[in-house]
Design a protein around this motif. Structure first.
Motif: not given
Length: 352
Positions: A111-138
């Protein structure tokens, strides 16, 4: 009369065929196509479907209306029906109220295609960076959170008939939600004593709605030589009319109200006609400063501007008209001052 003798081998073969015929019929029904079967009058109360029906194809079975009278009360569907194909079955008229499906195993249903339910804990990071660093500009900042500044000179022109320079400017620093604003407007006489009449205010600016902003602060009037507390509302009225209303409370209890409206009539991408009107009123008489209670002064001006340099610079020419109202006309006559005046104006407006 002749008597025929049948050999024992023939009798044995016939018996074997009779024994195998039920088994053959059972095997044949497991691969039957029920696409054209009409089951409208069948009684399924004693049917046992606990066996393996995985190879049955029900894709063409029509159960829309002919199965409304079918009795499924005794049907046992506890067996393995996981591979049954029901893609074309129309069961809109069937009565399933007494069907026993307690033995069905739903543990492996996807039933994975059904709408609703909680997303997995690692679906995305809170700041939407997905673990990619911001680099020298911060980490980047939203534009609305950065403090900015701006200067707008709405009028810097010369009145030829009155021999005076009129000006109006505004500077601000802050964000889209909170700003500190410095505003000043007035006139400078170019003859005789070169008198300067100005009204300057320092205020806090904040949006009140989509089209309206509020201001509150302090002001100083050089014409009356008195400080005041200021509050006002500025914004865009319907039909894109720029409107402002500001009230000043002086230390002697006098209240001044300034009302203004301006409209930009755009002829093309560069030429713009700007009509403007301003009205001034006071709460009480002040004969020392030629002020009467009520509306005192009306100023109008029409300017023809030409916008250049990305519309940041716009020279203009125009005509202005000023008149005293109500009792202020008599006070000006007593002081031998003009009651009405008009003048050709020329100047520039810009912002950066």
């Amino acid at each position: 009369m002749k008597v025929y003798k049948v050999g024992l081998p023939f009798i044995g073969m016939l018996s074997l065929m009779l024994l195998m015929s039920p088994l053959a019929n059972a095997a044949e029904m497991s691969h039957m196509d029920h696409g054209s079967m009409d089951m409208s009058g069948m009684d399924h109360s004693s049917m046992d479907m606990s066996g393996d029906m995985s190879d049955m194809d029900h894709s063409g079975m029509d159960m829309s209306g002919g199965m409304s009278d079918m009795d499924h009360s005794g049907m046992d569907m506890s067996g393995d029906m996981s591979d049954m194909d029901h893609s074309g079955m129309d069961m809109s008229g069937m009565d399933h109220s007494s069907m026993d499906m307690s033995g069905m195993d739903h543990g492996s249903m996807d039933m994975s295609g059904m709408q609703g339910g909680e997303p997995p804990a690692d679906a995305r990071s809170p700041d939407y960076s997905n673990g990619v660093p911001y680099g020298e500009h911060g980490k980047p900042l939203m534009m609305g959170t950065l403090p900015l500044w701006g200067v707008s000179v709405d009028d810097l022109g010369y009145q030829f008939d009155d021999d005076q320079i009129n000006y109006e400017f505004e500077g601000w620093y802050g964000t889209d939600s909170n700003r500190v604003t410095l505003r000043s407007e007035g006139s400078i006489q170019t003859k005789d004593d070169k008198e300067i009449d100005s009204l300057t205010s320092l205020s806090y600016w904040k949006p009140l709605s989509i089209f309206w902003n509020g201001e509150a602060g302090v002001a100083y009037d050089t014409e009356n030589d008195k400080p005041a507390v200021m509050t006002g509302i500025v914004g865009t009225a319907p039909y894109f009319i720029e409107t402002d209303a500001r009230a000043y409370l002086y230390t002697d209890g006098q209240v001044r109200l300034d009302l203004g409206a301006e409209y930009e009539w755009r002829l093309d991408q560069h030429w713009v006609v700007i009509p403007e009107v301003e009205l001034t009123a006071f709460s009480k008489d002040d004969t020392d400063n030629n002020i009467s209670k009520g509306f005192n002064e009306l100023e109008t001006e029409v300017r023809l501007t030409y916008e250049t340099l990305s519309r940041q610079l716009a020279p203009y020419v125009g005509i202005s008209y000023e008149t005293a109202l109500s009792n202020a006309r008599d006070l000006r006559r007593q002081e031998d001052e003009a009651v009405d005046s008009s003048s050709v104006t020329a100047g520039v407006k810009f912002w950066f």
